[in-house]
Design a protein around this motif. Structure first.
Motif, PDB file in Angstrom:
ATOM      1  N   ILE A  37       0.845  -1.196   0.000  1.00  0.00           N
ATOM      2  CA  ILE A  37       0.000   0.000   0.000  1.00  0.00           C
ATOM      3  C   ILE A  37       0.880   1.245   0.000  1.00  0.00           C
ATOM      4  O   ILE A  37       0.650   2.179  -0.768  1.00  0.00           O
ATOM      5  N   GLU A  38       1.891   1.255   0.835  1.00  0.00           N
ATOM      6  CA  GLU A  38       2.791   2.409   0.895  1.00  0.00           C
ATOM      7  C   GLU A  38       3.512   2.645  -0.434  1.00  0.00           C
ATOM      8  O   GLU A  38       3.751   3.790  -0.816  1.00  0.00           O
ATOM      9  N   ARG A  39       3.847   1.578  -1.135  1.00  0.00           N
ATOM     10  CA  ARG A  39       4.558   1.697  -2.413  1.00  0.00           C
ATOM     11  C   ARG A  39       3.617   1.909  -3.596  1.00  0.00           C
ATOM     12  O   ARG A  39       4.074   2.122  -4.717  1.00  0.00           O
ATOM     13  N   GLY A  40       2.317   1.829  -3.349  1.00  0.00           N
ATOM     14  CA  GLY A  40       1.352   2.014  -4.433  1.00  0.00           C
ATOM     15  C   GLY A  40       1.118   0.772  -5.272  1.00  0.00           C
ATOM     16  O   GLY A  40       0.517   0.851  -6.339  1.00  0.00           O
ATOM     17  N   GLU A  41       1.561  -0.367  -4.789  1.00  0.00           N
ATOM     18  CA  GLU A  41       1.369  -1.616  -5.519  1.00  0.00           C
ATOM     19  C   GLU A  41       0.012  -2.241  -5.238  1.00  0.00           C
ATOM     20  O   GLU A  41      -0.452  -3.082  -6.003  1.00  0.00           O
ATOM     21  N   ARG A  42      -0.585  -1.860  -4.138  1.00  0.00           N
ATOM     22  CA  ARG A  42      -1.935  -2.299  -3.767  1.00  0.00           C
ATOM     23  C   ARG A  42      -2.697  -1.095  -3.258  1.00  0.00           C
ATOM     24  O   ARG A  42      -2.112  -0.125  -2.780  1.00  0.00           O
ATOM     25  N   LYS A  43      -4.009  -1.168  -3.352  1.00  0.00           N
ATOM     26  CA  LYS A  43      -4.851  -0.078  -2.859  1.00  0.00           C
ATOM     27  C   LYS A  43      -5.375  -0.431  -1.472  1.00  0.00           C
ATOM     28  O   LYS A  43      -5.732  -1.583  -1.215  1.00  0.00           O
ATOM     29  N   ALA A  44      -5.423   0.567  -0.628  1.00  0.00           N
ATOM     30  CA  ALA A  44      -6.087   0.379   0.659  1.00  0.00           C
ATOM     31  C   ALA A  44      -7.581   0.331   0.399  1.00  0.00           C
ATOM     32  O   ALA A  44      -8.087   0.944  -0.547  1.00  0.00           O
ATOM     33  N   LYS A  45      -8.295  -0.393   1.218  1.00  0.00           N
ATOM     34  CA  LYS A  45      -9.752  -0.415   1.129  1.00  0.00           C
ATOM     35  C   LYS A  45     -10.285   0.869   1.749  1.00  0.00           C
ATOM     36  O   LYS A  45      -9.702   1.394   2.706  1.00  0.00           O
ATOM     37  N   LYS A  46     -11.384   1.352   1.206  1.00  0.00           N
ATOM     38  CA  LYS A  46     -11.960   2.588   1.717  1.00  0.00           C
ATOM     39  C   LYS A  46     -12.261   2.471   3.213  1.00  0.00           C
ATOM     40  O   LYS A  46     -12.084   3.435   3.965  1.00  0.00           O
ATOM     41  N   GLU A  47     -12.671   1.299   3.644  1.00  0.00           N
ATOM     42  CA  GLU A  47     -12.999   1.088   5.062  1.00  0.00           C
ATOM     43  C   GLU A  47     -11.770   1.227   5.956  1.00  0.00           C
ATOM     44  O   GLU A  47     -11.883   1.465   7.153  1.00  0.00           O
ATOM     45  N   GLN A  48     -10.585   1.060   5.384  1.00  0.00           N
ATOM     46  CA  GLN A  48      -9.355   1.169   6.158  1.00  0.00           C
ATOM     47  C   GLN A  48      -8.928   2.619   6.375  1.00  0.00           C
ATOM     48  O   GLN A  48      -8.193   2.912   7.308  1.00  0.00           O
ATOM     49  N   VAL A  49      -9.393   3.515   5.522  1.00  0.00           N
ATOM     50  CA  VAL A  49      -8.930   4.901   5.566  1.00  0.00           C
ATOM     51  C   VAL A  49      -9.200   5.557   6.924  1.00  0.00           C
ATOM     52  O   VAL A  49      -8.285   6.155   7.501  1.00  0.00           O
ATOM     53  N   PRO A  50     -10.417   5.455   7.490  1.00  0.00           N
ATOM     54  CA  PRO A  50     -10.623   6.058   8.817  1.00  0.00           C
ATOM     55  C   PRO A  50      -9.723   5.449   9.896  1.00  0.00           C
ATOM     56  O   PRO A  50      -9.309   6.146  10.826  1.00  0.00           O
TER      57      PRO A  50
END
Length: 101
Positions: A37-50
């Motif tokens: 996620i940090e490297r931009g190779e995978r996307k975080a899920k919207k539910e993880q953002v909060p």
């Protein structure tokens, strides 16, 4: 392709002296996934953002804005009429916002 969300997550994690494993544990994921996620190779899920916002102690919606910007960019980056489409969408969003007031 831009990865504003992942870059910001890494900056905030390092500024807070947190290890990837600490954040990964709080998100109920593994360290390799957080690294991607940090490297931009995978996307975080919207539910993880909060959860990221809470763990990293940032204002509500600060990271959501970056996450959404990355989603939009990925969707329109190869479209020749991207700016026109974004302009139209922006006008529509403004109209929706005004109608809610």
């Amino acid at each position: 392709m831009a990865n504003q969300f992942g870059t910001k997550i890494k900056q905030l994690r390092e500024a807070n002296h947190l290890f990837q494993r600490e954040i990964a544990s709080a998100l109920n994921t593994d360290t390799p996934m957080l690294s991607k996620i940090e490297r931009g190779e995978r996307k975080a899920k919207k539910e993880q953002v909060p959860l990221f916002e809470k763990i990293l102690k940032v204002k509500k919606h600060e990271l959501l804005t970056l996450w959404l910007a990355d989603q939009v960019l990925e969707l329109v980056s190869n479209e020749p009429v991207a700016l026109k489409a974004i302009d139209l969408a922006q006008r529509e969003i403004k109209g929706l916002t005004l109608n809610r007031s």
